[in-house]
Write an enzyme that holds these catalytic residues in place. Structure first.
Site, mmCIF file in Angstrom:
data_model
loop_
_atom_site.group_PDB
_atom_site.id
_atom_site.type_symbol
_atom_site.label_atom_id
_atom_site.label_comp_id
_atom_site.label_asym_id
_atom_site.label_seq_id
_atom_site.Cartn_x
_atom_site.Cartn_y
_atom_site.Cartn_z
ATOM 1 N N SER A 8 -13.515 1.764 -7.724
ATOM 2 C CA SER A 8 -14.589 2.001 -8.683
ATOM 3 C C SER A 8 -14.131 3.056 -9.692
ATOM 4 O O SER A 8 -14.535 3.017 -10.863
ATOM 5 C CB SER A 8 -15.854 2.461 -7.966
ATOM 6 O OG SER A 8 -15.568 3.539 -7.115
ATOM 7 N N GLU B 68 -7.146 10.834 -13.908
ATOM 8 C CA GLU B 68 -7.307 11.020 -12.463
ATOM 9 C C GLU B 68 -6.390 12.139 -11.946
ATOM 10 O O GLU B 68 -6.784 12.953 -11.125
ATOM 11 C CB GLU B 68 -7.008 9.694 -11.753
ATOM 12 C CG GLU B 68 -7.523 9.664 -10.354
ATOM 13 C CD GLU B 68 -8.031 8.288 -9.934
ATOM 14 O OE1 GLU B 68 -8.419 7.469 -10.790
ATOM 15 O OE2 GLU B 68 -8.028 8.046 -8.719
ATOM 16 N N GLU C 245 0.854 -1.197 0.000
ATOM 17 C CA GLU C 245 0.000 0.000 0.000
ATOM 18 C C GLU C 245 0.886 1.242 0.000
ATOM 19 O O GLU C 245 1.867 1.327 0.749
ATOM 20 C CB GLU C 245 -0.883 -0.047 1.248
ATOM 21 C CG GLU C 245 -2.321 0.276 1.019
ATOM 22 C CD GLU C 245 -3.041 -0.642 0.027
ATOM 23 O OE1 GLU C 245 -3.043 -0.322 -1.174
ATOM 24 O OE2 GLU C 245 -3.603 -1.660 0.456
ATOM 25 N N ASP D 169 -4.183 0.582 -9.415
ATOM 26 C CA ASP D 169 -5.612 0.311 -9.595
ATOM 27 C C ASP D 169 -5.951 0.086 -11.064
ATOM 28 O O ASP D 169 -6.666 -0.853 -11.423
ATOM 29 C CB ASP D 169 -6.458 1.474 -9.061
ATOM 30 C CG ASP D 169 -6.148 1.775 -7.616
ATOM 31 O OD1 ASP D 169 -5.458 0.962 -6.974
ATOM 32 O OD2 ASP D 169 -6.583 2.834 -7.127
ATOM 33 N N LEU E 115 -12.234 -0.021 -3.404
ATOM 34 C CA LEU E 115 -12.192 -1.136 -4.360
ATOM 35 C C LEU E 115 -11.989 -0.628 -5.793
ATOM 36 O O LEU E 115 -12.211 -1.346 -6.757
ATOM 37 C CB LEU E 115 -13.475 -1.966 -4.278
ATOM 38 C CG LEU E 115 -13.757 -2.598 -2.917
ATOM 39 C CD1 LEU E 115 -15.059 -3.376 -2.941
ATOM 40 C CD2 LEU E 115 -12.612 -3.527 -2.533
HETATM 41 C C1 GLA Z 1 -5.201 4.449 -4.187
HETATM 42 C C2 GLA Z 1 -4.408 4.848 -5.428
HETATM 43 C C3 GLA Z 1 -3.347 3.787 -5.759
HETATM 44 C C4 GLA Z 1 -2.490 3.446 -4.550
HETATM 45 C C5 GLA Z 1 -3.375 3.177 -3.327
HETATM 46 C C6 GLA Z 1 -2.565 3.015 -2.066
HETATM 47 O O1 GLA Z 1 -5.963 3.308 -4.437
HETATM 48 O O2 GLA Z 1 -5.256 5.013 -6.534
HETATM 49 O O3 GLA Z 1 -2.547 4.236 -6.828
HETATM 50 O O4 GLA Z 1 -1.550 4.440 -4.289
HETATM 51 O O5 GLA Z 1 -4.321 4.205 -3.103
HETATM 52 O O6 GLA Z 1 -1.782 1.877 -2.136
#
Ligand code: GLA
Length: 383
Positions: A128, A161, A35, A173, A126
């Site tokens: 979205s 984004e 993370e 993601d 998650l």
């Molecule tokens: C969000 C971001 C990802 C990542 C996570 C943390 O989901 O979109 O790029 O940095 O937080 O791990």
């Protein structure tokens, strides 16, 4: 469930626009571990899930394009020539961002009409948003035969984004949502955007997600702040990104930086390490070790990186004297969303009842529980 979703989006499109659309499914993701390492060029271990967004698309003869968000019953009409992000635009900025980023690539887009809807809980961590971005770019790529590769598409989703939503997210993601493989997690090297698939058999255990149903308002600003802190230390260490830093390097500048920043960077270095340990644990079928790494990761996110919150900490803590759960941690950017838990198969119902009641007693609101399966990434739905 997915079939029903596909059918209802298709029907909505046909009844609204009177033509038969191209359909795309784009999933959300979970992250086993890793993370806040992706924007540090590090390693993550995510998987696409069987919940996601369906987009239905076709050409439009109008002089504008139309997008309908089925779940909230809202419509956006816009001209391809005049795209700007909207104040408090919500889902609209993801759509506009993707279209604008495609246009920057000198790809020819005509006007289109699109309906999307999904079954991923919003704001639950998650992704979205990545599912939405990927569903838009993928369906436009199909409709207008733009010839974009999947890697180009996820770069477009990520830039949408950054530039239209204002979150300087990493690539995890969008990658997981686009490239997911059934029953597998992806060990992704975020510098080289290359992944190794790990087929996962959780043995006697299952993945269980618990949604706090909160998203604290500082989530987005703190995300960008954390990224800035990492970048500050990168320039002090004179390296390309934190992926290149060792604990010894960090120690060498310890007295030049605040203790808080030291701990944050230490967390990133250690979390990268945990991703490797987790992938080895999966390879060796050592699910207990994977669970222990979940707890270690949460500890770091809570105390060192400081992106957790009371609700998440409560949910993780509540699993600790319960030997039906062998690992739990917050998942995603933090300050709300879900925890991910490794739970003994067969104990899900009892534990769910226990945790729902405990959470309600403590916070006077409900948490939600989801079962997910590791699934395929974004794809065209064959009619
Ligand atoms: C969000 C971001 C990802 C990542 C996570 C943390 O989901 O979109 O790029 O940095 O937080 O791990």
């Amino acid at each position: 469930m997915k079939d029903r979703l596909i059918l209802s989006i298709k029907q909505k499109f046909i009844s609204k626009f009177n033509s038969v659309p191209i359909l795309v499914f784009s999933p959300g993701r979970i992250n086993l571990i890793g993370e806040h390492t992706d924007y540090n060029d590090g390693f993550v271990f995510p998987a696409a899930i069987d919940k996601g967004i369906v987009a239905a698309i076709h050409y439009s003869d109008e002089h504008f394009s139309s997008v309908i968000a089925y779940d909230v019953n809202e419509q956006l009409d816009f001209s391809l020539e005049h795209i700007q992000s909207l104040k408090k635009g919500g889902w609209k900025n993801y759509v506009l961002g993707v279209v604008a980023e495609i246009r920057k690539k000198d790809k020819h887009l005509g006007n289109f009409k699109l309906v999307f809807g999904g079954n991923i809980p919003i704001g639950a961590g998650l992704s979205s948003s990545a599912a939405l971005e990927n569903s838009i770019v993928y369906s436009l790529n199909e409709l207008f035969q733009l010839g974009l590769t999947k890697k180009e598409m996820i770069a477009i989703s990520q830039k949408a984004e950054h530039n239209y939503v204002g979150v300087k997210c990493g690539i995890m993601d969008q990658y997981a949502s686009m490239f997911g493989v059934k029953n597998s997690a992806l060990l992704l090297d975020c510098r080289h955007i290359k992944a190794t698939n790990f087929k996962i058999d959780f043995k006697d255990y299952d993945i269980l997600l618990i949604n706090t149903n909160v998203k604290h308002s500082l989530a987005e600003s703190v995300y960008n702040e954390r990224r800035a802190t990492c970048e500050k230390i990168v320039s002090l260490l004179n390296i390309k990104s934190l992926r290149d830093a060792s604990e010894i390097d960090l120690l060498s500048i310890k007295d030049q930086i605040p203790e808080e920043d030291y701990q944050k960077v230490l967390y990133v270095i250690q979390e990268n390490q945990r991703v490797f340990e987790a992938s080895k644990a999966v390879q060796n079928n050592d699910i207990k070790l994977l669970g222990k790494l979940f707890y270690d990761s949460h500890h770091g996110l809570q105390h060192q990186y400081q992106v957790s919150c009371d609700e998440l900490d409560f949910l993780v803590e509540a699993t600790k004297d319960n030997d039906t759960i062998i690992g739990a941690r917050m998942m995603g950017s933090g300050f709300g969303g879900c925890t991910i838990n490794l739970i003994k198969k067969g104990d899900i119902l009892d534990f769910s009842n226990f945790i729902k009641e405990a959470f309600k007693n403590k916070f006077k609101t409900d948490c939600n529980i989801y079962n997910v399966n590791l699934s395929q990434g974004t794809y065209l739905i064959k009619s």
